[in-house]
Motif scaffolding. Sequence first.
Motif, mmCIF file in Angstrom:
data_model
loop_
_atom_site.group_PDB
_atom_site.id
_atom_site.type_symbol
_atom_site.label_atom_id
_atom_site.label_comp_id
_atom_site.label_asym_id
_atom_site.label_seq_id
_atom_site.Cartn_x
_atom_site.Cartn_y
_atom_site.Cartn_z
ATOM 1 N N ILE A 357 14.826 5.533 -4.941
ATOM 2 C CA ILE A 357 14.300 6.544 -4.011
ATOM 3 C C ILE A 357 15.255 6.742 -2.831
ATOM 4 N N ILE A 358 15.929 5.670 -2.405
ATOM 5 C CA ILE A 358 16.903 5.797 -1.303
ATOM 6 C C ILE A 358 18.069 6.674 -1.765
ATOM 7 N N THR A 359 18.572 6.399 -2.975
ATOM 8 C CA THR A 359 19.687 7.183 -3.523
ATOM 9 C C THR A 359 19.287 8.649 -3.634
ATOM 10 N N ALA A 360 18.059 8.894 -4.113
ATOM 11 C CA ALA A 360 17.585 10.277 -4.273
ATOM 12 C C ALA A 360 17.475 10.976 -2.915
ATOM 13 N N ALA A 361 16.989 10.258 -1.913
ATOM 14 C CA ALA A 361 16.824 10.856 -0.585
ATOM 15 C C ALA A 361 18.170 11.135 0.082
ATOM 16 N N LEU A 362 19.169 10.293 -0.193
ATOM 17 C CA LEU A 362 20.503 10.510 0.385
ATOM 18 C C LEU A 362 21.126 11.798 -0.145
ATOM 19 N N ALA A 363 20.686 12.220 -1.325
ATOM 20 C CA ALA A 363 21.202 13.463 -1.917
ATOM 21 C C ALA A 363 20.517 14.694 -1.326
ATOM 22 N N GLN A 364 19.443 14.494 -0.563
ATOM 23 C CA GLN A 364 18.714 15.602 0.068
ATOM 24 C C GLN A 364 18.837 15.487 1.582
ATOM 25 N N ASN A 365 19.637 16.366 2.168
ATOM 26 C CA ASN A 365 19.822 16.292 3.614
ATOM 27 C C ASN A 365 18.599 16.734 4.392
ATOM 28 N N ASP A 366 17.765 17.531 3.757
ATOM 29 C CA ASP A 366 16.629 18.073 4.477
ATOM 30 C C ASP A 366 15.433 18.190 3.545
ATOM 31 N N SER A 367 14.274 18.353 4.153
ATOM 32 C CA SER A 367 13.050 18.559 3.387
ATOM 33 C C SER A 367 12.081 19.315 4.269
ATOM 34 N N LYS A 368 11.477 20.386 3.710
ATOM 35 C CA LYS A 368 10.496 21.160 4.482
ATOM 36 C C LYS A 368 9.174 20.412 4.599
ATOM 37 N N LEU A 369 8.973 19.450 3.710
ATOM 38 C CA LEU A 369 7.745 18.655 3.754
ATOM 39 C C LEU A 369 7.578 17.992 5.117
ATOM 40 N N SER A 370 6.350 17.923 5.576
ATOM 41 C CA SER A 370 6.066 17.207 6.816
ATOM 42 C C SER A 370 5.075 16.082 6.505
ATOM 43 N N VAL A 371 5.540 14.851 6.678
ATOM 44 C CA VAL A 371 4.691 13.688 6.388
ATOM 45 C C VAL A 371 4.321 13.007 7.693
ATOM 46 N N HIS A 372 3.028 12.933 7.949
ATOM 47 C CA HIS A 372 2.542 12.116 9.071
ATOM 48 C C HIS A 372 2.119 10.793 8.426
ATOM 49 N N PRO A 373 2.890 9.710 8.621
ATOM 50 C CA PRO A 373 2.791 8.547 7.728
ATOM 51 C C PRO A 373 1.805 7.456 8.145
ATOM 52 N N THR A 374 0.854 7.765 9.022
ATOM 53 C CA THR A 374 0.038 6.695 9.626
ATOM 54 C C THR A 374 -1.092 6.249 8.690
ATOM 55 N N ILE A 375 -0.723 5.707 7.548
ATOM 56 C CA ILE A 375 -1.740 5.248 6.589
ATOM 57 C C ILE A 375 -2.490 4.018 7.100
ATOM 58 N N PHE A 376 -1.897 3.323 8.065
ATOM 59 C CA PHE A 376 -2.559 2.154 8.642
ATOM 60 C C PHE A 376 -3.199 2.476 9.998
ATOM 61 N N GLY A 377 -3.259 3.785 10.344
ATOM 62 C CA GLY A 377 -3.781 4.168 11.650
ATOM 63 C C GLY A 377 -2.824 3.722 12.752
ATOM 64 N N GLU A 378 -3.211 3.953 13.986
ATOM 65 C CA GLU A 378 -2.485 3.423 15.140
ATOM 66 C C GLU A 378 -3.525 2.888 16.114
ATOM 67 N N ARG A 379 -3.148 1.910 16.911
ATOM 68 C CA ARG A 379 -4.134 1.280 17.790
ATOM 69 C C ARG A 379 -4.755 2.280 18.777
ATOM 70 N N HIS A 380 -3.967 3.260 19.224
ATOM 71 C CA HIS A 380 -4.503 4.209 20.205
ATOM 72 C C HIS A 380 -5.291 5.347 19.550
#
Length: 475
Positions: A357-380
């Motif tokens: 997945i790292i190799t694949a991502a290095l081949a893509q300089n950009d992505s229109k996808l927007s990921v908000h990654p807080t699957i564990f929540g945040e304390r605030h």
Amino acid sequence: MAGSEAAGRPAPACVLGIDLGTTSVKAALLVGAERGQVVAESCSRETQAHTSSLEAGPQGMEQNVQRIIEALNECLAALPQQQLQKVSHIGISGQMHGIVFWKRDKGCKWTEGGTGPAFEPEEVSHLVTWQDGRCSPTFLSSLPLPQSHISLATGFGCATVYWYLKNRPEFLKSYDAAGTIQDYVVAMLCDLKKPLMSIQNAASWGYFNSRSKSWNIDILKKSGFPLHLLPEVGDPGSAAGRTISAWHGIPKGAKVGIALGDFQCSVYSCLTERTDAVLNISTSAQLTVSMPRGFQPPETPDPSSAVAYFPFFDGDYLAVAASLNGGNVLATFVGMIAQWTEELGLQVEESAIYTKIITAALAQNDSKLSVHPTIFGERHIPEQLASVTNIAASDLSLGHVTRALCRGVVENLRSMFPAQCLLETRVKRILGSGSALARNEVLRQEVERIFPFPVVYGKDVDAAVGAAMVMFHRK
């Protein structure tokens, strides 16, 4: 070395640093050199200590203390005996917020091993870790308001005690001592009749006033909190005691420092200028800066603020955006891919997936996808979980998704501690550290893209090294 001893000068002092982390135990031996200290030897062992929580169910996050100590013993057994025999001081750090309970007179038993005496846990509970989620926002809001500059959150030691008090009071009657996992190790090494905890760890438990350096005794007492479980508190950098036995070849009587927070030790190991910000992405992620000397945190916290103030050393504070979402987000993503491939009848090792997945991502300089990654929540904002938006058919490749996920992890940190706030604290550069950042070039690219400061990746920032440095500087 032999020449200096022959000339009547002692051999360089040797200090052992230990870090009891979320996924691994690390040990480092530091020796004196002309320009400070150098790491003579180091060792790391994965603990594989995560275990199910019978009481809290899927929300619980517990670790088997037996496995943590086994990993610690393996780590020390792997270090050179001739170096361990020269150890005069031991510094210990570990994961903050969590809590482990034990019986004072039966916390461990000492046995003779291949590399000398070692201790094994005896009447000790599981470690309820900082990642524990059993205390819901509703439960936390039912607790008395702490007199502290840090907002109470699930996974904090005092909150966990309150949970047991309400849900399993008989559990607490089995134990008469408690501390973080690092406090437990110090107590066993020094045979402390009452655990001793640093201000750093005490603040991470909640219900602790950093200004007065004291627990909120009156508030806790009124609500029926078992006060006898609160450790005594001392200054970080001070001594807790001496080893009561030789330990893996380390001489009996070695001085042991009061246990420290792993985060503070990681920062201590690399922070050379007050104008440096430290960005650490390991299991979780933190962005921190030093506050000016004399700074005192507000009396009460702003519950909606993502920035907390952690006690550091010598009365100083660190401003910290401590995210619960770091390398663990990527690990979950890799685990999901592994599970999907298994359900499709294929078998792929998670380590191989990570590389791909790292190799694949290095081949893509950009992505229109927007990921908000807080699957564990945040304390605030514990109720705000992860989301993915701006999904286009053109951006669904593994490279696009991985690139967007890595960017999301970094953008989440920036949103917690905006660049403008960093500029106001006169930050001039960012020191990048942590295992996830070290092995993920995509994450590093996103850090450099998102933050308007030069980023320096230098020495391996390590809490075990930091714990040893603290003892070295305060011998």
